[in-house]
Enzyme design. Structure first.
Site, PDB file in Angstrom:
ATOM      1  N   LYS A  77       0.780  -1.220  -0.081  1.00 51.51           N
ATOM      2  CA  LYS A  77      -0.007   0.025   0.152  1.00 51.51           C
ATOM      3  C   LYS A  77       0.961   1.182  -0.020  1.00 51.51           C
ATOM      4  O   LYS A  77       1.683   1.349   0.976  1.00 51.51           O
ATOM      5  CB  LYS A  77      -1.050   0.223   1.330  1.00 51.51           C
ATOM      6  CG  LYS A  77      -1.955   1.430   1.333  1.00 51.51           C
ATOM      7  CD  LYS A  77      -2.233   1.629   2.705  1.00 51.51           C
ATOM      8  CE  LYS A  77      -3.168   2.865   2.588  1.00 51.51           C
ATOM      9  NZ  LYS A  77      -3.552   3.279   3.967  1.00 51.51           N
ATOM     10  N   GLY A  89      -7.883   9.347  10.229  1.00 46.31           N
ATOM     11  CA  GLY A  89      -8.130   9.297  11.824  1.00 46.31           C
ATOM     12  C   GLY A  89      -9.120  10.294  12.018  1.00 46.31           C
ATOM     13  O   GLY A  89      -9.405  10.544  13.322  1.00 46.31           O
ATOM     14  N   ALA A 136      -9.519   5.465   4.709  1.00 48.59           N
ATOM     15  CA  ALA A 136      -9.359   6.803   5.750  1.00 48.59           C
ATOM     16  C   ALA A 136     -10.656   7.621   5.992  1.00 48.59           C
ATOM     17  O   ALA A 136     -11.342   7.772   4.792  1.00 48.59           O
ATOM     18  CB  ALA A 136      -8.288   7.728   5.175  1.00 48.59           C
ATOM     19  N   GLY A 137     -11.042   7.797   6.994  1.00 45.80           N
ATOM     20  CA  GLY A 137     -11.979   8.781   7.523  1.00 45.80           C
ATOM     21  C   GLY A 137     -13.263   7.891   8.065  1.00 45.80           C
ATOM     22  O   GLY A 137     -14.100   8.592   8.686  1.00 45.80           O
ATOM     23  N   ASN A 158      -8.460   1.805  10.259  1.00 41.74           N
ATOM     24  CA  ASN A 158      -7.665   1.258  11.566  1.00 41.74           C
ATOM     25  C   ASN A 158      -8.293   2.050  12.723  1.00 41.74           C
ATOM     26  O   ASN A 158      -8.677   1.434  13.651  1.00 41.74           O
ATOM     27  CB  ASN A 158      -6.176   1.852  11.220  1.00 41.74           C
ATOM     28  CG  ASN A 158      -5.093   1.418  12.614  1.00 41.74           C
ATOM     29  OD1 ASN A 158      -3.931   1.609  12.276  1.00 41.74           O
ATOM     30  ND2 ASN A 158      -5.711   0.595  13.381  1.00 41.74           N
ATOM     31  N   THR A 159      -8.160   3.595  12.815  1.00 45.55           N
ATOM     32  CA  THR A 159      -8.416   4.054  13.967  1.00 45.55           C
ATOM     33  C   THR A 159      -9.853   3.997  14.275  1.00 45.55           C
ATOM     34  O   THR A 159      -9.929   3.806  15.622  1.00 45.55           O
ATOM     35  CB  THR A 159      -8.206   5.639  13.614  1.00 45.55           C
ATOM     36  OG1 THR A 159      -6.856   5.773  13.319  1.00 45.55           O
ATOM     37  CG2 THR A 159      -8.555   6.398  15.010  1.00 45.55           C
TER      38      THR A 159
END
Length: 270
Positions: A100, A161, A187-188, A209-210
């Site tokens: 990635k 994040g 993301a987001g 992830n977050t």
């Protein structure tokens, strides 16, 4: 079964997860197991996968024999750093080529630098890496990355994040409608409904992830995300009903309904 195909390999799960921000490797392992994810992204510059022999290794918690590891270039701001990082990952993982790529442009927003990203992509593709690429939600940039040889396009839903969810579904839809390679939101995502919406739009998968690691109960959130991605994909395949503004339609037929004397038959939800 409806499979996710990336670089010629089939995966049962359309949820990809990261390994950062957990309190320890045990929590990482439990959350990943609950998510059902098969592709696990690893920040090579921040996580030990063998480059530090005397420290605990993520590979003990997330063995390559069980998962497809996806080395990423999180924290890289130049072409040189990104390419060097992925070359190192290939050495550490015995020739592993699926990676990635992300080349960041700003430490405050972590927004991608697309000029540098395209340059890095061209180098990595020539070196026979299979590049999944983090990008802005610009449909033209997405097309250029595909033409450069990326095996998957990964536009942001909102800032890394941030947990803000999908801020521009229209651009995502254009990318999805025109791409010939898998499109995964990256993301987001903040909660399960964000993941479901991404899948309902027609995304091939979601990487996060977050949203899991920063939840009050990461393992339970991982379970919720797995269900949301599955439900969103099923809804997309099923094909939603058309929206009808100011045009109500009862779910049960009213024709032939026996009405009470002196009253009119009415339709409801049934």
């Amino acid at each position: 079964m409806d499979k996710l195909i990336i670089a010629g390999k089939a995966y049962s799960s359309r949820l990809l997860v990261g390994t950062g921000k957990y309190k320890d490797f045990t929590e990482t392992r439990l959350a990943i197991e609950a998510s059902g994810a098969e592709i696990i992204t690893v920040a090579i510059r921040r996580t030990n996968i063998g480059q530090h022999a005397n420290e605990p290794s993520l590979l003990d918690a997330v063995p390559p024999s069980q998962y497809t590891l996806l080395p990423n270039t999180a924290g890289c701001y130049t072409v040189e750093d990104a390419v060097r990082t992925l070359r190192l990952a290939r050495e550490l993982l015995d020739g592993h080529s699926l990676v990635k790529l992300e080349v960041l442009g700003d430490p405050e927003t972590l927004f991608p630098n697309m000029v540098e990203t395209i340059k890095a992509t061209e180098i990595l593709v020539k070196e026979h890496f299979q590049v999944m690429v983090y990008t802005s939600d610009d449909p033209i940039i997405a097309r250029q990355l595909e033409e450069a040889g990326c095996v998957a396009i990964m536009p942001l839903a909102s800032l890394i994040g941030s947990g803000m969810g999908i801020l521009n579904p229209w651009n995502l839809q254009i990318i999805i409608d025109n791409a010939k390679v898998p499109v995964l939101v990256d993301a987001g995502v903040g909660t399960a409904s964000d993941a479901a919406i991404a899948m309902e739009l027609g995304c091939d998968g979601v990487l996060m992830n977050t949203a899991i690691a920063a939840a009050q109960n990461p393992v339970l959130m991982a379970t919720a995300m797995r269900k949301a991605v599955e439900a969103g994909r099923d809804a997309y395949l099923a094909g939603r009903m058309n929206k009808k503004l100011y045009s109500a339609s009862p779910s049960s037929p009213v024709k032939g309904v026996i009405a009470s004397t002196g009253s009119k038959a009415t339709g409801g939800k049934g």
